[in-house]
Design a protein around this motif. Sequence first.
Motif, PDB file in Angstrom:
ATOM      1  N   ASN A  68       0.838  -1.200   0.000  1.00 29.01           N
ATOM      2  CA  ASN A  68       0.000   0.000   0.000  1.00 29.01           C
ATOM      3  C   ASN A  68       0.876   1.254   0.000  1.00 29.01           C
ATOM      4  O   ASN A  68       1.215   1.780   1.067  1.00 29.01           O
ATOM      5  CB  ASN A  68      -0.922   0.005   1.219  1.00 29.01           C
ATOM      6  CG  ASN A  68      -1.823   1.226   1.259  1.00 29.01           C
ATOM      7  OD1 ASN A  68      -2.057   1.873   0.240  1.00 29.01           O
ATOM      8  ND2 ASN A  68      -2.323   1.558   2.445  1.00 29.01           N
ATOM      9  N   PRO A  69       1.241   1.758  -1.166  1.00 34.78           N
ATOM     10  CA  PRO A  69       2.088   2.951  -1.234  1.00 34.78           C
ATOM     11  C   PRO A  69       1.395   4.200  -0.705  1.00 34.78           C
ATOM     12  O   PRO A  69       2.045   5.226  -0.503  1.00 34.78           O
ATOM     13  CB  PRO A  69       2.407   3.071  -2.730  1.00 34.78           C
ATOM     14  CG  PRO A  69       1.267   2.402  -3.415  1.00 34.78           C
ATOM     15  CD  PRO A  69       0.864   1.277  -2.520  1.00 34.78           C
ATOM     16  N   LEU A  70       0.069   4.125  -0.466  1.00 30.44           N
ATOM     17  CA  LEU A  70      -0.677   5.275   0.028  1.00 30.44           C
ATOM     18  C   LEU A  70      -0.657   5.381   1.548  1.00 30.44           C
ATOM     19  O   LEU A  70      -1.154   6.360   2.109  1.00 30.44           O
ATOM     20  CB  LEU A  70      -2.130   5.194  -0.454  1.00 30.44           C
ATOM     21  CG  LEU A  70      -2.346   5.221  -1.971  1.00 30.44           C
ATOM     22  CD1 LEU A  70      -3.812   4.998  -2.290  1.00 30.44           C
ATOM     23  CD2 LEU A  70      -1.870   6.535  -2.550  1.00 30.44           C
ATOM     24  N   SER A  71      -0.105   4.382   2.229  1.00 29.00           N
ATOM     25  CA  SER A  71      -0.035   4.428   3.690  1.00 29.00           C
ATOM     26  C   SER A  71       0.615   5.727   4.164  1.00 29.00           C
ATOM     27  O   SER A  71       1.507   6.274   3.498  1.00 29.00           O
ATOM     28  CB  SER A  71       0.775   3.240   4.217  1.00 29.00           C
ATOM     29  OG  SER A  71       1.022   3.374   5.603  1.00 29.00           O
ATOM     30  N   LEU A  72       0.164   6.214   5.327  1.00 25.57           N
ATOM     31  CA  LEU A  72       0.679   7.480   5.871  1.00 25.57           C
ATOM     32  C   LEU A  72       1.959   7.314   6.674  1.00 25.57           C
ATOM     33  O   LEU A  72       2.403   8.254   7.332  1.00 25.57           O
ATOM     34  CB  LEU A  72      -0.391   8.117   6.768  1.00 25.57           C
ATOM     35  CG  LEU A  72      -1.734   8.444   6.123  1.00 25.57           C
ATOM     36  CD1 LEU A  72      -2.662   9.081   7.154  1.00 25.57           C
ATOM     37  CD2 LEU A  72      -1.554   9.357   4.927  1.00 25.57           C
ATOM     38  N   ILE A  73       2.570   6.143   6.625  1.00 28.51           N
ATOM     39  CA  ILE A  73       3.719   5.881   7.495  1.00 28.51           C
ATOM     40  C   ILE A  73       4.910   6.792   7.202  1.00 28.51           C
ATOM     41  O   ILE A  73       5.786   6.979   8.034  1.00 28.51           O
ATOM     42  CB  ILE A  73       4.124   4.392   7.404  1.00 28.51           C
ATOM     43  CG1 ILE A  73       5.021   4.027   8.582  1.00 28.51           C
ATOM     44  CG2 ILE A  73       4.795   4.085   6.075  1.00 28.51           C
ATOM     45  CD1 ILE A  73       5.247   2.552   8.722  1.00 28.51           C
ATOM     46  N   ASP A  74       4.943   7.397   6.021  1.00 33.43           N
ATOM     47  CA  ASP A  74       6.049   8.313   5.731  1.00 33.43           C
ATOM     48  C   ASP A  74       5.945   9.601   6.550  1.00 33.43           C
ATOM     49  O   ASP A  74       6.945  10.241   6.851  1.00 33.43           O
ATOM     50  CB  ASP A  74       6.107   8.641   4.233  1.00 33.43           C
ATOM     51  CG  ASP A  74       4.821   9.290   3.733  1.00 33.43           C
ATOM     52  OD1 ASP A  74       4.896  10.371   3.134  1.00 33.43           O
ATOM     53  OD2 ASP A  74       3.745   8.708   3.944  1.00 33.43           O
ATOM     54  N   ILE A  75       4.715   9.979   6.950  1.00 32.59           N
ATOM     55  CA  ILE A  75       4.549  11.246   7.679  1.00 32.59           C
ATOM     56  C   ILE A  75       4.063  11.067   9.112  1.00 32.59           C
ATOM     57  O   ILE A  75       4.052  12.034   9.886  1.00 32.59           O
ATOM     58  CB  ILE A  75       3.583  12.199   6.952  1.00 32.59           C
ATOM     59  CG1 ILE A  75       2.187  11.588   6.846  1.00 32.59           C
ATOM     60  CG2 ILE A  75       4.129  12.569   5.587  1.00 32.59           C
ATOM     61  CD1 ILE A  75       1.135  12.564   6.371  1.00 32.59           C
ATOM     62  N   ALA A  76       3.639   9.839   9.492  1.00 37.72           N
ATOM     63  CA  ALA A  76       3.097   9.649  10.838  1.00 37.72           C
ATOM     64  C   ALA A  76       3.350   8.224  11.314  1.00 37.72           C
ATOM     65  O   ALA A  76       3.331   7.273  10.524  1.00 37.72           O
ATOM     66  CB  ALA A  76       1.597   9.942  10.855  1.00 37.72           C
ATOM     67  N   ASP A  77       3.566   8.076  12.618  1.00 35.44           N
ATOM     68  CA  ASP A  77       3.600   6.753  13.231  1.00 35.44           C
ATOM     69  C   ASP A  77       2.164   6.381  13.603  1.00 35.44           C
ATOM     70  O   ASP A  77       1.338   7.251  13.905  1.00 35.44           O
ATOM     71  CB  ASP A  77       4.498   6.749  14.470  1.00 35.44           C
ATOM     72  CG  ASP A  77       5.959   7.007  14.115  1.00 35.44           C
ATOM     73  OD1 ASP A  77       6.366   6.641  12.991  1.00 35.44           O
ATOM     74  OD2 ASP A  77       6.688   7.582  14.942  1.00 35.44           O
ATOM     75  N   MET A  78       1.866   5.078  13.594  1.00 43.65           N
ATOM     76  CA  MET A  78       0.479   4.642  13.747  1.00 43.65           C
ATOM     77  C   MET A  78       0.382   3.482  14.718  1.00 43.65           C
ATOM     78  O   MET A  78       1.233   2.580  14.712  1.00 43.65           O
ATOM     79  CB  MET A  78      -0.084   4.216  12.387  1.00 43.65           C
ATOM     80  CG  MET A  78      -0.070   5.320  11.332  1.00 43.65           C
ATOM     81  SD  MET A  78      -0.629   4.750   9.695  1.00 43.65           S
ATOM     82  CE  MET A  78       0.739   3.671   9.217  1.00 43.65           C
ATOM     83  N   VAL A  79      -0.651   3.509  15.547  1.00 41.59           N
ATOM     84  CA  VAL A  79      -0.922   2.431  16.491  1.00 41.59           C
ATOM     85  C   VAL A  79      -2.368   1.976  16.293  1.00 41.59           C
ATOM     86  O   VAL A  79      -3.302   2.737  16.554  1.00 41.59           O
ATOM     87  CB  VAL A  79      -0.716   2.874  17.955  1.00 41.59           C
ATOM     88  CG1 VAL A  79      -0.925   1.696  18.899  1.00 41.59           C
ATOM     89  CG2 VAL A  79       0.661   3.490  18.156  1.00 41.59           C
ATOM     90  N   PHE A  80      -2.543   0.740  15.816  1.00 46.36           N
ATOM     91  CA  PHE A  80      -3.881   0.180  15.632  1.00 46.36           C
ATOM     92  C   PHE A  80      -4.274  -0.553  16.908  1.00 46.36           C
ATOM     93  O   PHE A  80      -3.558  -1.450  17.363  1.00 46.36           O
ATOM     94  CB  PHE A  80      -3.896  -0.778  14.440  1.00 46.36           C
ATOM     95  CG  PHE A  80      -3.617  -0.092  13.134  1.00 46.36           C
ATOM     96  CD1 PHE A  80      -4.642   0.432  12.367  1.00 46.36           C
ATOM     97  CD2 PHE A  80      -2.306   0.047  12.678  1.00 46.36           C
ATOM     98  CE1 PHE A  80      -4.389   1.071  11.165  1.00 46.36           C
ATOM     99  CE2 PHE A  80      -2.037   0.686  11.478  1.00 46.36           C
ATOM    100  CZ  PHE A  80      -3.081   1.210  10.724  1.00 46.36           C
ATOM    101  N   ILE A  81      -5.418  -0.195  17.471  1.00 44.55           N
ATOM    102  CA  ILE A  81      -5.850  -0.714  18.766  1.00 44.55           C
ATOM    103  C   ILE A  81      -7.076  -1.600  18.601  1.00 44.55           C
ATOM    104  O   ILE A  81      -8.050  -1.210  17.954  1.00 44.55           O
ATOM    105  CB  ILE A  81      -6.191   0.432  19.737  1.00 44.55           C
ATOM    106  CG1 ILE A  81      -5.052   1.456  19.814  1.00 44.55           C
ATOM    107  CG2 ILE A  81      -6.503  -0.125  21.120  1.00 44.55           C
ATOM    108  CD1 ILE A  81      -5.419   2.699  20.622  1.00 44.55           C
ATOM    109  N   ASP A  82      -7.031  -2.779  19.217  1.00 48.13           N
ATOM    110  CA  ASP A  82      -8.205  -3.650  19.289  1.00 48.13           C
ATOM    111  C   ASP A  82      -8.794  -3.543  20.695  1.00 48.13           C
ATOM    112  O   ASP A  82      -8.154  -3.962  21.666  1.00 48.13           O
ATOM    113  CB  ASP A  82      -7.828  -5.099  18.997  1.00 48.13           C
ATOM    114  CG  ASP A  82      -7.406  -5.315  17.555  1.00 48.13           C
ATOM    115  OD1 ASP A  82      -7.836  -4.519  16.700  1.00 48.13           O
ATOM    116  OD2 ASP A  82      -6.651  -6.269  17.287  1.00 48.13           O
ATOM    117  N   PRO A  83      -9.994  -2.971  20.847  1.00 53.85           N
ATOM    118  CA  PRO A  83     -10.600  -2.856  22.180  1.00 53.85           C
ATOM    119  C   PRO A  83     -10.854  -4.228  22.809  1.00 53.85           C
ATOM    120  O   PRO A  83     -10.870  -5.257  22.123  1.00 53.85           O
ATOM    121  CB  PRO A  83     -11.921  -2.126  21.890  1.00 53.85           C
ATOM    122  CG  PRO A  83     -11.685  -1.408  20.600  1.00 53.85           C
ATOM    123  CD  PRO A  83     -10.789  -2.314  19.812  1.00 53.85           C
ATOM    124  N   VAL A  84     -11.070  -4.252  24.102  1.00 53.53           N
ATOM    125  CA  VAL A  84     -11.265  -5.506  24.834  1.00 53.53           C
ATOM    126  C   VAL A  84     -12.443  -6.278  24.251  1.00 53.53           C
ATOM    127  O   VAL A  84     -13.524  -5.730  24.025  1.00 53.53           O
ATOM    128  CB  VAL A  84     -11.508  -5.229  26.327  1.00 53.53           C
ATOM    129  CG1 VAL A  84     -11.759  -6.542  27.072  1.00 53.53           C
ATOM    130  CG2 VAL A  84     -10.324  -4.495  26.937  1.00 53.53           C
TER     131      VAL A  84
END
Length: 499
Positions: free
Chosen positions: A132-148
């Motif tokens: 996915n070349p469109l991912s924002l990882i070049d400009i931002a760090d990301m944390v995906f959270i799975d709620p309980v």
Amino acid sequence: MKATLLLLSLILLIIPAAQAQEDKTTPPIPEAKMSVTKHKGKFNGRTLSYQVSAGDSHILDKDGKPKASIFHTAYTRTDDKKGSKRPLLFIFNGGPGSSSVWLHMGVFGPKRVVLPSDAERVGAAPFTLANNPLSLIDIADMVFIDPVGTGYSTPLGEYDGSAFWGVKEDAQILSEFIRLYITQNKRWNSPKYLAGESYGTTRAGAMVKELQEGWGSIDLNGIMLISSIIDFQTGDFTDGNDLPYITFLPTYAATSWYHNALPDRSQWPDLDAFIKSAREFALNEYATVLLKGALASQAEVDNVITKLHQFTGLKKQYIRQSNLRIDEFLFMKEVLRDKGKVVGRLDSRYLGEDANVVTSRFEADPSSYAIDGAYTAAIQDYFAKDIDVIRDQPYHILSGEVFSKWNWVYGNSARSQGFINVTPFIAKGMRQNKDFRVFVANGYYDLATPFFATEHSMNHHGIDLDRVTMKYYEAGHMMYIHQPSLEALVKDMREFLNP
């Protein structure tokens, strides 16, 4: 003798009690697992290095006992001189009861599952999982959270789901996770954003209150609301609440326009102009007649029936017999009934067929069963092959148990007595934080969280519209399934993060 009998009686009473206590032994606390892998990729035209940390964080209660294990997947760029000054996005989906799979594998992550843009059902594996070349990882760090209760996240020790399955409870535990994450990863001074989809936007609003209010606050730079529902009065069809009939009408119109179900589509070649007219009718003539009720004249009622027919294609007799009020599920079944088709709820571009054409509601959402298998397979394949996460327990994509047991009470407001509305929390957050901004992404064909409902929310409760970015896409709830909308969405988010 009496003393002996008394002692025996006490022993007999104590033994069952002790056995019962043993039966209630707190389950052991599982080890917190964490997989750390290194990667390179090309994003937004630049090749870069990044690290993925995927695993568990144990959240402790006030007595230092583990109460919840939060599974998350964190992406951190390792070759950026900005380091901790890079924006940090905390990303989650909705439900309530959904994992973060949709935003993870649909738009933000370094890999995404590719589906047909034209709302065609995808069938069975193999599915296309691509870079996915469109991912924002070049400009931002990301944390995906799975709620309980979603993904691999679970209650721990003496705690069960009821401690976390509620509007306030959920916002509190995820806010505590964020505090722990930024502490352990030395990110207190990073720009911080919440990004949620669907109920995840409700969660974001509640978390603004939990994070920003009071001493020791964690002030946010903004929130990103994708397919938002922040005031449930705009979206809950209940007796006595006429507002959703107004807020859903432009999406009904867009859906009928898309499927060529209008009496005369030729007079409306442009979708935006058509939706503008639908908005104006909904706010004025339609809203007035609904508000008047029995006080509306026959001429006013007849005019509204005629225009509802023109904007939706529904038969005039059906509209009249529905008392001018058609909820989303009735519309989805009725609009293409003569063709034996039903339209999707999450994305009304999708079509399905029911075994029974004459029922009032569809048997399942075509836009859900069209994509669920692809996303489920994609996240598991990605976990195992790319970031070394292989677990025996199931990864809960969307938990019906969590949804059915959700506590809708927040403070003194119960959904059964009124409507959950987190919009005032967002407005207060903006008043108290001059740097707080809001990005809103809306799909024209979203019958779950319609765009006109979001517009209503943003136009009330004191929201500072100068700090709100509203964008629209010709797709549904997950607008990123549609390639042109995905590209536009990413462009808009980049501009929001780099004003």
